[in-house]
Motif scaffolding. Structure first.
Motif, PDB file in Angstrom:
ATOM      1  N   ARG A 123      -9.762  -5.009  -0.261  1.00  0.00           N
ATOM      2  CA  ARG A 123      -9.831  -3.549  -0.358  1.00  0.00           C
ATOM      3  C   ARG A 123      -8.710  -2.899   0.438  1.00  0.00           C
ATOM      4  O   ARG A 123      -7.984  -3.557   1.171  1.00  0.00           O
ATOM      5  CB  ARG A 123     -11.183  -3.075   0.201  1.00  0.00           C
ATOM      6  CG  ARG A 123     -12.403  -3.634  -0.520  1.00  0.00           C
ATOM      7  CD  ARG A 123     -12.581  -3.031  -1.888  1.00  0.00           C
ATOM      8  NE  ARG A 123     -12.795  -1.608  -1.850  1.00  0.00           N
ATOM      9  CZ  ARG A 123     -13.981  -1.040  -1.658  1.00  0.00           C
ATOM     10  NH1 ARG A 123     -15.045  -1.790  -1.448  1.00  0.00           N
ATOM     11  NH2 ARG A 123     -14.103   0.268  -1.651  1.00  0.00           N
ATOM     12  N   GLY A 124      -8.609  -1.604   0.278  1.00  0.00           N
ATOM     13  CA  GLY A 124      -7.614  -0.850   1.022  1.00  0.00           C
ATOM     14  C   GLY A 124      -8.083  -0.554   2.424  1.00  0.00           C
ATOM     15  O   GLY A 124      -9.112  -1.039   2.883  1.00  0.00           O
ATOM     16  N   LEU A 125      -7.322   0.261   3.117  1.00  0.00           N
ATOM     17  CA  LEU A 125      -7.622   0.613   4.494  1.00  0.00           C
ATOM     18  C   LEU A 125      -8.445   1.890   4.538  1.00  0.00           C
ATOM     19  O   LEU A 125      -8.059   2.914   3.984  1.00  0.00           O
ATOM     20  CB  LEU A 125      -6.337   0.806   5.293  1.00  0.00           C
ATOM     21  CG  LEU A 125      -5.609  -0.458   5.727  1.00  0.00           C
ATOM     22  CD1 LEU A 125      -4.876  -1.099   4.569  1.00  0.00           C
ATOM     23  CD2 LEU A 125      -4.657  -0.161   6.852  1.00  0.00           C
ATOM     24  N   TYR A 143      -8.759   1.701  11.696  1.00  0.00           N
ATOM     25  CA  TYR A 143      -8.984   1.517  10.274  1.00  0.00           C
ATOM     26  C   TYR A 143      -9.787   0.236  10.066  1.00  0.00           C
ATOM     27  O   TYR A 143      -9.724  -0.692  10.865  1.00  0.00           O
ATOM     28  CB  TYR A 143      -7.657   1.368   9.518  1.00  0.00           C
ATOM     29  CG  TYR A 143      -6.902   2.646   9.265  1.00  0.00           C
ATOM     30  CD1 TYR A 143      -6.055   3.185  10.241  1.00  0.00           C
ATOM     31  CD2 TYR A 143      -7.002   3.319   8.044  1.00  0.00           C
ATOM     32  CE1 TYR A 143      -5.343   4.347   9.997  1.00  0.00           C
ATOM     33  CE2 TYR A 143      -6.292   4.480   7.802  1.00  0.00           C
ATOM     34  CZ  TYR A 143      -5.472   4.991   8.774  1.00  0.00           C
ATOM     35  OH  TYR A 143      -4.768   6.146   8.534  1.00  0.00           O
ATOM     36  N   LEU A 179       2.637   5.291  10.919  1.00  0.00           N
ATOM     37  CA  LEU A 179       1.716   4.568  11.771  1.00  0.00           C
ATOM     38  C   LEU A 179       2.247   3.184  12.064  1.00  0.00           C
ATOM     39  O   LEU A 179       2.792   2.524  11.181  1.00  0.00           O
ATOM     40  CB  LEU A 179       0.347   4.436  11.092  1.00  0.00           C
ATOM     41  CG  LEU A 179      -0.721   5.481  11.448  1.00  0.00           C
ATOM     42  CD1 LEU A 179      -0.268   6.854  11.033  1.00  0.00           C
ATOM     43  CD2 LEU A 179      -2.041   5.125  10.810  1.00  0.00           C
ATOM     44  N   LEU A 199      -3.140   8.884   7.857  1.00  0.00           N
ATOM     45  CA  LEU A 199      -2.691   8.422   6.559  1.00  0.00           C
ATOM     46  C   LEU A 199      -3.882   7.983   5.721  1.00  0.00           C
ATOM     47  O   LEU A 199      -4.787   7.310   6.207  1.00  0.00           O
ATOM     48  CB  LEU A 199      -1.717   7.251   6.713  1.00  0.00           C
ATOM     49  CG  LEU A 199      -0.346   7.576   7.298  1.00  0.00           C
ATOM     50  CD1 LEU A 199       0.456   6.304   7.486  1.00  0.00           C
ATOM     51  CD2 LEU A 199       0.400   8.552   6.404  1.00  0.00           C
ATOM     52  N   ASN A 200      -3.857   8.354   4.445  1.00  0.00           N
ATOM     53  CA  ASN A 200      -4.889   7.984   3.504  1.00  0.00           C
ATOM     54  C   ASN A 200      -4.296   6.913   2.587  1.00  0.00           C
ATOM     55  O   ASN A 200      -3.325   7.172   1.880  1.00  0.00           O
ATOM     56  CB  ASN A 200      -5.313   9.216   2.712  1.00  0.00           C
ATOM     57  CG  ASN A 200      -6.417   8.924   1.744  1.00  0.00           C
ATOM     58  OD1 ASN A 200      -7.268   8.085   2.021  1.00  0.00           O
ATOM     59  ND2 ASN A 200      -6.416   9.603   0.620  1.00  0.00           N
ATOM     60  N   PHE A 201      -4.891   5.722   2.605  1.00  0.00           N
ATOM     61  CA  PHE A 201      -4.326   4.569   1.895  1.00  0.00           C
ATOM     62  C   PHE A 201      -4.997   4.317   0.559  1.00  0.00           C
ATOM     63  O   PHE A 201      -6.205   4.524   0.399  1.00  0.00           O
ATOM     64  CB  PHE A 201      -4.487   3.301   2.742  1.00  0.00           C
ATOM     65  CG  PHE A 201      -3.566   3.232   3.917  1.00  0.00           C
ATOM     66  CD1 PHE A 201      -3.861   3.902   5.094  1.00  0.00           C
ATOM     67  CD2 PHE A 201      -2.399   2.489   3.854  1.00  0.00           C
ATOM     68  CE1 PHE A 201      -3.004   3.834   6.182  1.00  0.00           C
ATOM     69  CE2 PHE A 201      -1.541   2.411   4.938  1.00  0.00           C
ATOM     70  CZ  PHE A 201      -1.844   3.087   6.099  1.00  0.00           C
ATOM     71  N   GLY A 202      -4.207   3.824  -0.388  1.00  0.00           N
ATOM     72  CA  GLY A 202      -4.753   3.309  -1.624  1.00  0.00           C
ATOM     73  C   GLY A 202      -5.244   1.888  -1.430  1.00  0.00           C
ATOM     74  O   GLY A 202      -5.178   1.327  -0.339  1.00  0.00           O
ATOM     75  N   LYS A 203      -5.750   1.276  -2.503  1.00  0.00           N
ATOM     76  CA  LYS A 203      -6.359  -0.052  -2.414  1.00  0.00           C
ATOM     77  C   LYS A 203      -5.337  -1.171  -2.300  1.00  0.00           C
ATOM     78  O   LYS A 203      -5.664  -2.254  -1.848  1.00  0.00           O
ATOM     79  CB  LYS A 203      -7.262  -0.310  -3.617  1.00  0.00           C
ATOM     80  CG  LYS A 203      -8.558   0.488  -3.597  1.00  0.00           C
ATOM     81  CD  LYS A 203      -9.489   0.070  -4.713  1.00  0.00           C
ATOM     82  CE  LYS A 203     -10.865   0.705  -4.579  1.00  0.00           C
ATOM     83  NZ  LYS A 203     -10.800   2.174  -4.676  1.00  0.00           N
ATOM     84  N   PHE A 242       0.835  -1.192   0.000  1.00  0.00           N
ATOM     85  CA  PHE A 242       0.000   0.000   0.000  1.00  0.00           C
ATOM     86  C   PHE A 242       0.872   1.245   0.000  1.00  0.00           C
ATOM     87  O   PHE A 242       1.854   1.320   0.729  1.00  0.00           O
ATOM     88  CB  PHE A 242      -0.874   0.057   1.256  1.00  0.00           C
ATOM     89  CG  PHE A 242      -1.908  -1.015   1.348  1.00  0.00           C
ATOM     90  CD1 PHE A 242      -1.664  -2.178   2.065  1.00  0.00           C
ATOM     91  CD2 PHE A 242      -3.145  -0.857   0.742  1.00  0.00           C
ATOM     92  CE1 PHE A 242      -2.621  -3.166   2.160  1.00  0.00           C
ATOM     93  CE2 PHE A 242      -4.109  -1.848   0.841  1.00  0.00           C
ATOM     94  CZ  PHE A 242      -3.845  -3.002   1.550  1.00  0.00           C
TER      95      PHE A 242
END
Lengths: 110, 114
Positions: free
Chosen positions: B42-44, B36, B103, A98-102, A89
């Protein structure tokens, strides 16, 4: 919505080859990016990070490249090993989180 | 060294039942704490984060809630679970304040709602 995304959901490479995993982001104000590795059934683990004042950073067998012009970053893994098989990721820092991709699933074949 | 623990690791709950997932961090003080969710393949997705005791920020409106009763304790709850709540829930911490952002994740709690 997501501000980061990955170009390919799966990547298959032969053991010993180099792997390249790509990621695009949309927030031009993002100034910090991280790559995580997640093995099946486990929490993500930190691989490498990079700040926007850099365009390249190297770790052990891994390199992250950041192209702010096209809002793209990539993770390069040298001499890929079976233990590298996992989901990878990218994430960017948005405020406190944090903003995560798929994610991209990397499969290393013998 | 810092450690993060979350439990239970797995649970199966019927629709409409309550939920409580707990997370504790050791070896640091005043961490930022996060929940999360990761659906299959899928993603987080960020659900909640907290930068201090009693302070909760919600990122996604839903039937889940979070609480931070102590500095290093973060709880995810629901009064009535939905089928769509099934997933892999991850607790994480980072250094307090708007720091480097790295994180550190727990091992996750896999929830199946039937």
């Amino acid at each position: 919505g997501e501000s980061v995304g990955l170009h390919l959901p799966t990547l298959s490479v032969q053991e010993g080859d180099n792997s390249i995993i790509n990621c695009a982001y949309s927030n031009s104000a993002s100034d910090y990016f991280i790559w995580y590795k997640q093995e099946s059934g486990k929490g993500p683990q930190f691989i490498i990070d990079i700040r926007s004042n850099m365009d390249k950073r190297q770790g052990q067998r891994v390199t992250v490249l950041l192209n702010k012009t096209v809002k793209h970053l990539s993770l390069q893994i040298a001499a890929t090993q079976p233990g590298d098989s996992a989901v990878y990721f990218c994430a960017d820092l948005s405020g406190y989180a944090l903003n995560f991709g798929k994610g991209t699933s990397l499969l290393v074949t013998p | 060294s810092q450690t993060i623990h979350q439990w239970p690791a797995t649970l199966v709950q019927p629709v409409g039942s309550p939920l409580s997932l707990e997370c504790t961090v050791e070896g640091t003080s005043n961490p930022n704490l996060y929940w999360y969710r990761q659906a299959a393949g899928r993603g987080l997705q960020l659900l909640f984060y907290s930068v201090g005791i009693g302070q909760i920020s919600s990122e996604v409106p839903q039937n889940l809630s979070a609480s931070r009763p102590q500095d290093r304790q973060f709880i995810l709850s629901s009064k009535k679970l939905l089928l769509s709540d099934s997933g892999f829930y991850l607790c994480a911490w980072s250094s307090g304040g708007r720091s480097a952002g790295e994180l550190f994740f727990g091992e996750g709690s896999r929830l199946t709602v039937l």
